[in-house]
Write a protein that holds these residues in place. Sequence first.
Motif, PDB file in Angstrom:
ATOM      1  N   LEU A   3       0.780  -1.117   0.109  1.00 56.28           N
ATOM      2  CA  LEU A   3      -0.008   0.245   0.062  1.00 56.28           C
ATOM      3  C   LEU A   3       0.870   1.166   0.078  1.00 56.28           C
ATOM      4  N   TYR A  56       3.100 -10.844   2.647  1.00 60.08           N
ATOM      5  CA  TYR A  56       2.403 -10.492   1.716  1.00 60.08           C
ATOM      6  C   TYR A  56       3.405  -9.930   0.355  1.00 60.08           C
ATOM      7  N   ARG A  59      -4.227  -6.584  -3.303  1.00 63.02           N
ATOM      8  CA  ARG A  59      -4.216  -6.834  -1.911  1.00 63.02           C
ATOM      9  C   ARG A  59      -5.105  -7.949  -1.858  1.00 63.02           C
ATOM     10  N   GLU A  99      -3.545 -11.546  -0.038  1.00 63.77           N
ATOM     11  CA  GLU A  99      -4.304 -11.779   1.304  1.00 63.77           C
ATOM     12  C   GLU A  99      -4.932 -13.029   1.027  1.00 63.77           C
TER      13      GLU A  99
END
Length: 299
Positions: free
Chosen positions: A81, A143, A182, A186
């Motif tokens: 992010l 991640y 994302r 995830e």
Amino acid sequence: MGGSEFRFINSLMKFQNLSPRVVKGIGDDAAVLALDARRYQLFTTDMCVEGVHFIKDAPARAVGWKAMAVNVSDIAAMGGLPTVAVVSIGIPKGLALSYVKNLYAGTHACAKAFNVSIVGGDTVRADKLVINVALLGEVEKKYLVTRDGVKAGDRIFVTGPLGKSLCSGRHLDFTPCVKQARFLVEHFKPSAMMDISDGLAGDLRHILAASGVGAVLDEEKIPRAAGATLTQALSDGEDFELLFTLSSGKARKLLEYSRRRNSLRFVEVGKVTAAPGKFLMKDVQGRLRPVAQKGFTHF
């Protein structure tokens, strides 16, 4: 400057002076730096130059949006992010102040949309309009996705239609795939991922080379923008969709999820093989041919 952009970039790697904090330097969508026990810091920069990334008469706000969005796209491609940016601009003589203000308005609009704080920058006189953004981001260590984790048997995916980005104006009006990235990290953790800035053919070659594998693309499955030919879908560049790979098991689960929910688009376009440097296309009759198209070049 002649020669390949990526050969030139690779030639600069010998000048790296990496501190222990650098987890990954040149060679991916963003540099990866140690941050804390749970997270990495991401660092990227992209330059938008008049006559290369936009034409002189392009709307100022759209140019400003793109200057930030291409960097946000890089952070997304690493699974992260965006957080903080600095914006620098080279301004040609005679450029109207109103144009510059609208350009900054576009940059700030994109920053606001993705929760980026602009904390500084620079201005300078230049022969052509140039905008450079340097952007920090963060990603949880679990991640982080790079370009070099691909294995034979993995499936190749993209997130949307490709081709004709420049002539359609889509290269100035796109939404970075942060939400898609994302979701993937995830729930499915791709083996590799990058954003498509140089065309599917060119960018997939980078992923294959980083992992020492080959690939077969399926001509019928490659999603094309309205009016785009196969060659344009492979080579035009500036699409800023995600290109990623998943193990066969994860690929099946992702496709099942997509069919049930249909909220995010993920299109399987091919398969990774164990043949390094062998990059092939399968046509509708099942015949194989080498993929000769090169990606979009920025210089």
